[in-house]
Design a protein around this motif. Structure first.
Motif, PDB file in Angstrom:
ATOM      1  N   GLN A 713       0.822  -1.220  -0.052  1.00  0.00           N
ATOM      2  CA  GLN A 713      -0.006  -0.083  -0.116  1.00  0.00           C
ATOM      3  C   GLN A 713       0.850   1.392  -0.045  1.00  0.00           C
ATOM      4  O   GLN A 713       0.517   2.367  -0.372  1.00  0.00           O
ATOM      5  CB  GLN A 713      -0.960   0.032   1.159  1.00  0.00           C
ATOM      6  CG  GLN A 713      -1.811  -0.994   1.114  1.00  0.00           C
ATOM      7  CD  GLN A 713      -2.843  -1.113   0.096  1.00  0.00           C
ATOM      8  OE1 GLN A 713      -3.540   0.036  -0.154  1.00  0.00           O
ATOM      9  NE2 GLN A 713      -3.138  -2.172  -0.725  1.00  0.00           N
ATOM     10  N   SER A 714       2.244   1.165   0.631  1.00  0.00           N
ATOM     11  CA  SER A 714       2.817   2.279   0.760  1.00  0.00           C
ATOM     12  C   SER A 714       4.168   1.852   0.595  1.00  0.00           C
ATOM     13  O   SER A 714       4.675   0.747   1.228  1.00  0.00           O
ATOM     14  CB  SER A 714       2.716   3.145   1.921  1.00  0.00           C
ATOM     15  OG  SER A 714       2.972   2.408   3.026  1.00  0.00           O
ATOM     16  N   GLU A 716       8.280   3.649   1.198  1.00  0.00           N
ATOM     17  CA  GLU A 716       9.256   4.683   1.481  1.00  0.00           C
ATOM     18  C   GLU A 716      10.633   4.410   1.859  1.00  0.00           C
ATOM     19  O   GLU A 716      10.681   3.326   2.209  1.00  0.00           O
ATOM     20  CB  GLU A 716       8.649   5.351   2.565  1.00  0.00           C
ATOM     21  CG  GLU A 716       8.434   4.965   3.805  1.00  0.00           C
ATOM     22  CD  GLU A 716       7.713   5.882   5.031  1.00  0.00           C
ATOM     23  OE1 GLU A 716       7.553   6.801   4.620  1.00  0.00           O
ATOM     24  OE2 GLU A 716       7.801   5.241   6.286  1.00  0.00           O
ATOM     25  N   ASP A 731      10.465  10.460  -0.859  1.00  0.00           N
ATOM     26  CA  ASP A 731       9.163  10.099  -1.205  1.00  0.00           C
ATOM     27  C   ASP A 731       9.417   8.917  -2.580  1.00  0.00           C
ATOM     28  O   ASP A 731       9.945   9.488  -3.577  1.00  0.00           O
ATOM     29  CB  ASP A 731       8.439  11.272  -1.820  1.00  0.00           C
ATOM     30  CG  ASP A 731       6.870  10.952  -2.404  1.00  0.00           C
ATOM     31  OD1 ASP A 731       6.584   9.709  -2.502  1.00  0.00           O
ATOM     32  OD2 ASP A 731       6.359  11.957  -2.784  1.00  0.00           O
ATOM     33  N   SER A 733       6.995   7.760  -4.623  1.00  0.00           N
ATOM     34  CA  SER A 733       6.178   7.898  -5.877  1.00  0.00           C
ATOM     35  C   SER A 733       6.567   8.703  -6.888  1.00  0.00           C
ATOM     36  O   SER A 733       6.026   8.592  -8.075  1.00  0.00           O
ATOM     37  CB  SER A 733       4.761   8.725  -5.215  1.00  0.00           C
ATOM     38  OG  SER A 733       5.188   9.857  -4.749  1.00  0.00           O
TER      39      SER A 733
END
Length: 781
Positions: A713-714, A716, A731, A733
């Motif tokens: 889900q994430s 980092e 980040d 993304s």
């Protein structure tokens, strides 16, 4: 109480009895013999100047000395005389133990000093004596394992010199023996005992104008070191002995000059089993006379002699006409015998290789490039941190190259090892008819602060041995002027290898790139391995963005020198220049070795050793081909060629990424590539942290590649200092993906407040879903 006083008196009496006394002649007794008769073992007899009768101190342990021992004034030796009538022995020291005769003139006797040792238990010393005008100087017969030491004596104008006879090892040292029939006779007592019944040591002695031999051997062994033999009839005479007891001669660091014959055998039978000479000078003798087993190495021998390290060159003595056989080192001449001895033997006191001959040269420095194990390669990037800065002739280029064995002067140069030398701006210098061609100015010398590329003849084997350079070490604080917009070819005169970051710290802010024989870096995003070093005696080609001065760091933070390891499975030829290629990673199995090809020609290769990135130095193609470069990977028994088109690294102002385009050969560029093999499919990586590039980080940016966990889900990346404090969160993304689907994020080496972080060790953690991975990086600002 009386009992304790009586015991104390007994102790005091015992101490007084055991304390050695000094008897003074003629103050206490009128003659030396009277003093000897009255003395106890351990006493000393001090003799004032005068002429005295012969003496006999058989079986006593005494020290008999003149005032020379107190004053070191040689007039006391000349004026303190023990004399005879040519029919008697002057000094009889037979059966003495730990006895010393020191500082007398012994003259006009049958035997000057007579010693017969059958019962004594310690060494007999004869020191600082002049022994002259006797039928024979010293007779020593030893039937025990106790030697005699003759030290710092002058033995001359006797009919015969020193006769050493027996089983055990006498020593004659620091003495001068001249002007008599035989200098020293060494005689075994009976044949068939060991390797020769007696083995004598002769160190730091001089033999001059002896009418027959300097040393006569009769089933004996002699070990000679640092001795001079000048203007004698024979240096050695060997008598005819049974084969079981051959004579043996071992000689190192000695000088033999102006003698009639070196080795005189009385008959043609086998009288010498060993003649072993090293680190010596044999010059201007009439005849060698060598027979038997002769081994000569690292010796300057006139006319030449087959053997390792031997030379045939004028030794350049300081003043041979007046007996000065020290080696020249001055503004005009540098002796070829300096530092030319066997490097595996004990080095001289100034920590330089042994000189040839008996007299070592003046104290100086020495540099030997051991980083390539002392061998010259086809191309070597060299400099000379040590040059003889006291002479003009030696630093001149031709003289240095001849001493290195690369050229031979006064001949045609077809057989020379050296082809040519290149220095800055690809200026090729070579020589013809003993003259440099294309060198500016014409009288240029080699300098410690200049680096050079040496190119050997193509047929020259790679195991050509390089010898060292003698001189004085260039002061590491001496600055070198560097210029922008050009290559600066710089010689390294650090005293020990140092890390790149330490060695080039003085120009850190100005660096654009550095090339060495073993590695290359290019700013602003360099790959710098923590193993890479700057090594003394090597060339470094430096590019800077503005004029500046390099001062070699002399902190002596010594580390192991880095030398590029040769590959086992790929063969290539080193050239004058190369294109550096950094292989960032290989997707799939990790190979053992990676090579770069132009067509069918291997340009260079490197071992992987299980870690990335790996740097390959790709040398200039023979054909000058403009083919796209390809890569070959070795996997334990087979080689796999990669795709002709590879990803390689390009730089922008803020981000670094990989693009897909053909890779061409260009020595001006430094590229980084990521490779995929044809034979192995690209891996479907579900999670992984692949490391940052570059690492160590000494620029403004580093790039971290990773693979997120499936269905995370994430994702980092967090960066921590060594205290575990969070420095920055990245980040993921905005990651840049390459064609293999591997994302990369960049860190500008700033904390969460926008401040540059300090140099040190940092940890970065990938957190993707429930999975985590940690790696380490080093920042050097």
């Amino acid at each position: 109480m009386k009992k304790y006083i009586f015991t104390l008196l007994i102790m005091l009496v015992s101490v007084s009895i055991c304390t050695a006394n000094t008897i003074i002649i003629p103050d206490n007794y009128p003659t030396i013999q009277a003093g000897i008769n009255a003395a106890n073992n351990g006493d000393s007899i001090l003799v004032k100047p005068g002429t005295y009768n012969p003496i006999n101190y058989r079986s006593k342990e005494l020290t008999i000395l003149s005032k020379y021992e107190q004053t070191q004034d040689t007039t006391y030796i000349n004026n303190t005389i023990i004399a005879g009538d040519s029919t008697t022995n002057i000094v009889d020291m037979s059966h003495t133990s730990n006895s010393i005769l020191n500082g007398f003139s012994i003259i006009n006797g049958d035997w000057g000093i007579y010693i017969y040792n059958e019962f004594s238990s310690d060494t007999t010393f004869v020191k600082n004596c002049i022994i002259k005008g006797n039928n024979a100087a010293v007779y020593y017969l030893n039937l025990r394992d106790i030697p005699i030491v003759v030290d710092n004596c002058i033995v001359y104008n006797n009919d015969d010199g020193i006769k050493l006879k027996g089983f055990y090892d006498p020593l004659v040292t620091n003495s001068k023996i001249y002007g008599q029939d035989t200098g020293i006779s060494i005689i075994g007592t009976s044949p068939g005992v060991g390797e020769g019944s007696i083995s004598a040591e002769i160190n730091n002695c001089s033999f001059e104008t002896n009418k027959e031999e300097c040393i006569k051997l009769d089933y004996a062994t002699v070990n000679i070191e640092k001795s001079i033999f000048d203007d004698n009839k024979f240096v050695f005479t060997t008598k005819n002995n049974p084969p079981s007891t051959p004579n043996k001669i071992y000689m190192i660091n000695s000088t033999l000059v102006y003698n009639d014959t070196i080795l005189n055998n009385i008959t043609n039978d086998k009288q010498i089993d060993t003649l072993d000479i090293s680190n010596s000078i044999i010059w201007n003798n009439t005849d060698l006379g060598f027979t038997g087993v002769t081994e000569i190495t690292y010796t300057n021998i006139q006319g030449g002699w087959t053997g390792e390290g031997n030379i045939d060159a004028d030794p350049l003595f300081a003043d041979s006409a007046n007996g000065d056989y020290s080696l020249q080192w001055n503004s005009n001449n540098f002796s070829p015998c300096i530092d030319a001895g066997d490097p595996d033997m004990t080095w001289d006191a100034d920590n330089t290789p042994p000189d040839m001959g008996a007299i070592t040269a003046i104290e100086h420095d020495y540099f030997y490039d051991q980083y390539d194990e002392g061998y010259l390669d086809n191309v070597d990037w060299l400099s000379f941190p040590v040059l003889n800065r006291t002479t003009d002739g030696y630093t001149e280029a031709l003289g240095l190259l001849e001493r290195q064995g690369l050229i031979t002067l006064n001949t045609t140069h077809d057989d020379d090892i050296l082809d040519y030398v290149v220095f800055e701006d690809d200026n090729k210098i070579y020589f013809d008819d003993d003259q440099w061609v294309n060198i500016l100015p014409p009288d240029s010398c080699f300098h410690s602060y200049q680096g050079y590329k040496f190119h050997l003849q193509a047929e020259e084997p790679d195991d050509t041995v390089r010898i060292g350079v003698s001189g004085s070490w260039q002061d590491p604080s001496q600055s070198i002027q560097l210029y922008a917009n050009q290559e600066n070819w710089v010689g390294c005169y650090l005293e020990e290898p140092e890390s790149i970051n330490d060695a080039f710290a003085s120009i850190e802010e100005e660096l654009l790139g550095i090339k060495s024989e073993h590695w290359a870096i290019k700013y602003p995003n360099p790959l710098i391995s923590p193993e890479w070093t700057a090594n003394p005696g090597e060339l470094y080609i430096i590019d800077v963005q503005s004029n500046c001065q390099l001062v070699w760091d002399n902190s002596k933070n010594t580390i192991e020198p880095y030398i590029k390891e040769m590959t086992d499975y790929f063969d290539y030829e080193e050239k004058l220049d190369y294109m550096p290629i950094n292989v960032d990673t290989v997707y799939g199995s990790i190979p053992e070795e990676i090579a770069v090809y132009s067509g069918d020609e291997c340009l260079g290769a490197s071992k992987v050793n299980g870690e990335f990135p790996v740097q390959i130095l790709a040398y200039t193609p023979n054909s000058g081909s403009k083919d796209n470069l390809q890569f070959m990977l070795y996997y334990g028994g087979s080689k796999h060629k990669t795709k002709a088109v590879s990803d390689y690294w390009v730089y922008s102002n803020k981000l670094s990424t990989y693009i897909d385009k053909p890779l061409k050969y260009n020595t001006e560029s430094l590229v980084s590539v990521r490779l995929n093999t044809k034979e192995e499919p690209e891996p479907q990586i579900e999670f992984g942290l692949f490391g940052n590039y570059p690492n160590p980080v000494n620029s403004n940016i580093t790039n971290i590649s990773f693979a997120p966990a499936k269905n995370a889900q994430s994702t980092e990346i967090k960066i921590y200092n060594v205290r575990g404090q969070l420095v920055r969160k990245l980040d993921c993304s905005n990651a840049i993906y390459n064609k293999a689907g591997i994302p990369t994020v960049s860190w500008d080496c700033k904390d969460s407040r926008g401040n540059k972080v300090q140099s040190g060790v940092y940890f970065y953690k990938l957190i993707s879903g429930k999975k985590q991975a940690v790696k380490k990086m080093v920042i050097v600002q």
